[in-house]
Each structure stands twice: as structure tokens, then as C-alpha cells.
Design a protein around this motif. Sequence first.
Motif, mmCIF file in Angstrom:
data_model
loop_
_atom_site.group_PDB
_atom_site.id
_atom_site.type_symbol
_atom_site.label_atom_id
_atom_site.label_comp_id
_atom_site.label_asym_id
_atom_site.label_seq_id
_atom_site.Cartn_x
_atom_site.Cartn_y
_atom_site.Cartn_z
ATOM 1 N N PRO A 64 0.834 -1.214 0.000
ATOM 2 C CA PRO A 64 0.000 0.000 0.000
ATOM 3 C C PRO A 64 0.864 1.257 0.000
ATOM 4 O O PRO A 64 1.898 1.328 0.660
ATOM 5 C CB PRO A 64 -0.792 -0.127 1.301
ATOM 6 C CG PRO A 64 -0.866 -1.613 1.542
ATOM 7 C CD PRO A 64 0.460 -2.140 1.068
ATOM 8 N N GLN A 117 -4.645 -2.978 -8.995
ATOM 9 C CA GLN A 117 -4.742 -2.473 -7.633
ATOM 10 C C GLN A 117 -6.093 -2.856 -7.045
ATOM 11 O O GLN A 117 -7.085 -3.022 -7.760
ATOM 12 C CB GLN A 117 -4.531 -0.970 -7.594
ATOM 13 C CG GLN A 117 -5.455 -0.161 -8.511
ATOM 14 C CD GLN A 117 -5.136 1.318 -8.449
ATOM 15 O OE1 GLN A 117 -5.068 1.894 -7.361
ATOM 16 N NE2 GLN A 117 -4.942 1.941 -9.593
ATOM 17 N N TYR A 118 -6.093 -3.037 -5.736
ATOM 18 C CA TYR A 118 -7.319 -3.416 -5.040
ATOM 19 C C TYR A 118 -8.066 -2.152 -4.630
ATOM 20 O O TYR A 118 -7.488 -1.222 -4.064
ATOM 21 C CB TYR A 118 -6.991 -4.277 -3.826
ATOM 22 C CG TYR A 118 -6.340 -5.583 -4.202
ATOM 23 C CD1 TYR A 118 -7.092 -6.616 -4.761
ATOM 24 C CD2 TYR A 118 -4.976 -5.768 -4.037
ATOM 25 C CE1 TYR A 118 -6.498 -7.810 -5.135
ATOM 26 C CE2 TYR A 118 -4.374 -6.955 -4.408
ATOM 27 C CZ TYR A 118 -5.144 -7.967 -4.950
ATOM 28 O OH TYR A 118 -4.542 -9.148 -5.321
ATOM 29 N N VAL A 119 -9.365 -2.120 -4.945
ATOM 30 C CA VAL A 119 -10.182 -0.947 -4.664
ATOM 31 C C VAL A 119 -11.355 -1.362 -3.778
ATOM 32 O O VAL A 119 -11.858 -2.490 -3.874
ATOM 33 C CB VAL A 119 -10.698 -0.308 -5.966
ATOM 34 C CG1 VAL A 119 -9.522 0.190 -6.807
ATOM 35 C CG2 VAL A 119 -11.518 -1.303 -6.776
ATOM 36 N N PRO A 120 -11.779 -0.487 -2.900
ATOM 37 C CA PRO A 120 -12.883 -0.846 -2.003
ATOM 38 C C PRO A 120 -14.223 -0.828 -2.741
ATOM 39 O O PRO A 120 -14.481 0.041 -3.569
ATOM 40 C CB PRO A 120 -12.823 0.248 -0.939
ATOM 41 C CG PRO A 120 -12.179 1.410 -1.622
ATOM 42 C CD PRO A 120 -11.220 0.838 -2.611
ATOM 43 N N PRO A 175 -12.655 -5.590 -1.047
ATOM 44 C CA PRO A 175 -11.644 -5.205 -2.043
ATOM 45 C C PRO A 175 -11.730 -6.090 -3.292
ATOM 46 O O PRO A 175 -11.787 -7.309 -3.209
ATOM 47 C CB PRO A 175 -10.319 -5.424 -1.304
ATOM 48 C CG PRO A 175 -10.677 -5.449 0.145
ATOM 49 C CD PRO A 175 -12.050 -6.009 0.232
ATOM 50 N N PRO A 213 -3.881 2.806 -1.980
ATOM 51 C CA PRO A 213 -4.032 2.641 -0.522
ATOM 52 C C PRO A 213 -4.194 1.187 -0.091
ATOM 53 O O PRO A 213 -3.853 0.834 1.044
ATOM 54 C CB PRO A 213 -5.285 3.465 -0.210
ATOM 55 C CG PRO A 213 -5.373 4.457 -1.313
ATOM 56 C CD PRO A 213 -4.851 3.768 -2.523
ATOM 57 N N MET A 214 -4.709 0.335 -0.980
ATOM 58 C CA MET A 214 -4.924 -1.062 -0.604
ATOM 59 C C MET A 214 -3.909 -1.998 -1.263
ATOM 60 O O MET A 214 -4.017 -3.218 -1.159
ATOM 61 C CB MET A 214 -6.349 -1.496 -0.965
ATOM 62 C CG MET A 214 -7.428 -0.639 -0.328
ATOM 63 S SD MET A 214 -9.088 -1.273 -0.568
ATOM 64 C CE MET A 214 -9.060 -2.706 0.504
ATOM 65 N N GLY A 215 -2.907 -1.432 -1.951
ATOM 66 C CA GLY A 215 -1.876 -2.247 -2.572
ATOM 67 C C GLY A 215 -2.324 -2.858 -3.890
ATOM 68 O O GLY A 215 -3.408 -2.570 -4.411
#
Length: 444
Positions: A135, A189-192, A197, A140-142
Amino acid sequence: MKNSQILGIAVGATLAVGLSVSAFATDGYQLIGIGQYAMGMAGAVVAAPDDPLSAAMSNPAGLALMTPQAAFSAEIFNPVRKTNLGFGEIGSHTNVYGIPAIGWVAPAFAKNWVFGGGVYGTSGLGVNYLQNLAPNPQMPMGGYAQAYSSISFMQMAPSVAWKVNDRLAVGASLNIAAEQGSFQQTLTQYVPTSFGPLPATGGLNLSTPSWAYGVGATLGVLYKVNDMVTLGATYKSPIMFTPMTWQAGQQNQVNPATGNGVMGAPGQYSGHLNYPQQIALGMAIRPVRRWLISVEGQWINWHNTMNNFNIYGPWTAYQGGSAVGGASSIALPMHWSNQWVANFGTQYDVNNWLQVRAGYTWGSNPISNNTIASNLIFPAIVQNAITFGATQKLGMGWKLTEAYMHEFSNTNTGPAGSSPFGGPMPASATMYENSYGLQVGYDF
């Protein structure tokens, strides 16, 4: 954050299209030499070609001085590549390649004329990187990054040569070439989301192999000053290729922080990758009959072919996250410099059946530290190599030639903040190479 921005990453600033190749045992992405005699001499053969493989590719004039013969070479090439995308050093998952070559020479249509040539793997390379990204402010979540490239060049070089007199020989080759290329540099990238995620991927993905075809020419001359000294020179024209084309899905070049960049719709993409023109001058000296010393200097015009790689396709430009108009192409900035190469080779005839040889080559680095972040998936940065080789004459026209090459490790490190994905470390690339080759020849 908009989906187009989430998916985007400025890959254009970080993609060094691993499209080249040669290289194998490389000056840039070009082979040091074709065949195991040339490899054992560290490529210093423009004034001392000794078999159809070294002559047709380095100086076709040398064919005029040869008896009818054929040669087959097989080489195992082992480049070791590492990179740092900003989150720690990782290695490539593909480190072994095969290089075939076959050549011949025979009498032609008139006295002192010969016809020869061959089919060669002349250059190529690729990388295959996968790195997990911690991250950071951009992600932000890597996430994780994938960087892949594959390029290969095959060349056929029908040649003619004429022995003008006892001192002078001239020759020419028609260089008919095929290149195959594919590459990818994407960021996931991982997104909320309300489901937790989820991965979102963007970048360039032209990973389906595409073929292109080209043509060029080589002109060569050999001049025997006296029994001790021979001079050689060659000019290789650019090889001009048809475009490589890819059928691909969405391509995203929008910077997530600014909303500026381009996005490509699903459709056809294309790009030209030509092969550079070059000049070589050499001198071969025999202090005694059994001992050969050969030196050579080369100039390779990488700047004209590897400055920018233009990809044409259905692009749309974005500014501040909004579409502002169409674009026919984007330029991936590699900014290679022209290369100067010095080759030194020596051979000693131990007896009537055994020859031993060794060599050294140095080439200026076409990629600078300031541009290494744009060349991470094609790190053609090695500069110094040593070679060793031998030939055994087995009788009844047969001969066996072996060679080994080691290219010493070299590292390019970019300035602070050069990580393509916002990592805390600067971008870097490291490379060293080994090759092992065996060649069988037969004199008719």
C-alpha cells in the motif's frame, strides 16, 4: 475516484518495449557475433571472417575467399535480469533461450564469384516480472504489477561475393528478416467496494504475439595490404519492417492522480520497430603465420529506431478526467543513444587440427540512468564481455567449433522518485549474460 482513474497508470512513462532483441550476448539487443567462430573472437571478424556464418552477417566479402562449405550452429543463451519497480528487487522468470544458425558458400555463375548466406537467429530478448506492491499513497490497498516482453528476430541473408584480385574482395547481402513481438505492462490495484476489495487492472496489454517482415542490405569489402595485414569494412542499412499489429482490449494510459493521459478502446493497435543501420571497420594482423589478432570498431544507430516507440490505435485523450479528443498514436519514450562498440579477438593455431581463440568486447551503454525507468522490461545495459573458443579439424572435411561468452553484470539506477508505481525506492535494472555454443562445419 473515477474508474478510469483507478484503472489508469502512466505506463507510457515506464514502458521500455522489450522488443529486441538480437538480444543475446548483446551490443544493445544485437548479437556480438553469429556462429561460434565469431563468438569466440568476441565479434571481431569484419576483417577476419572464417566461415559462412561470420561472413554473411559481418562481412559478405569474406565469402569470396572461402572454399565451398556449410556450417550449423546451436547456442544456449542465458541472460539473467533483475529489476526494482520501487518495492524491492525481483528477477525475471525466463532465463534460457536457444539460438540456431545455418550458413553455406558455393561457387556462383562466373570465375571468382561465390554465392552464400544462411538463416540466423540474430537478436531477441524478453522479461517476465511479477511484483506485489505494498500500500502507498497511489494505491491505498496495494496491488501487483506485471511486466512482460518477448521479441525475436530471424534473418535470411542470401549473399554474393567477388574476388576482384589477390588483394581485394567485395560482397553484398540481402537481409530478409522477420520479427515477432509481444509485451505487457499492467498494474492491478485493489479498490474498495460494497463487496470488499476487488482487483482493477489498467495499463498496456499487447501480449498476443504479432509478426512483421522487413528488408535491408549489407555491403562489405576486404583488402589485403600484405601477408601480415588485412583491412575490412561493412555498412548495414536499416531493416525497414512492416508494422506489428495486435487485436487488444481496453488500454489505459490515464494518470490516476491528475486524470491526464489517453485511453484506448478495444480494437487494433500497431507499431513499427525497425532495425538500426550500422558501420564496422576492422583490421586483422598475423604477426606470425599461426597467430591472428583482429580488432574492430562499430557504430550502431539505435537513436533512430529506439528513441520513441509509437503505438497507433483508437486512442482518446483525457484531461482532468474528461475526454478532450481523439489521438492517433502515443509515444513510449525509450530515448536510446547511439552505441560505440570495440571488439578484440585473437586466435592461435596450436597444430594442424586445433585452433584456440579468445576475445573481449566493450560497448557504450545506450540506456542512461535517467531513462532506465522507461526501459525496465528491456534492460539492454550490459557493456563488457569476455569470450573463449576452439576449433577441432576432425578430418574428411569435418570440423567442430565451441565457444563460451560471459557478459559482466551491470546495473542502471534511476534518480530518486523514479519508481513507476510510487514505491519508496528508485527504479533500477541489473543484467548479466552467459552463452554456450557448438558448431559443426563441413568443407566440400
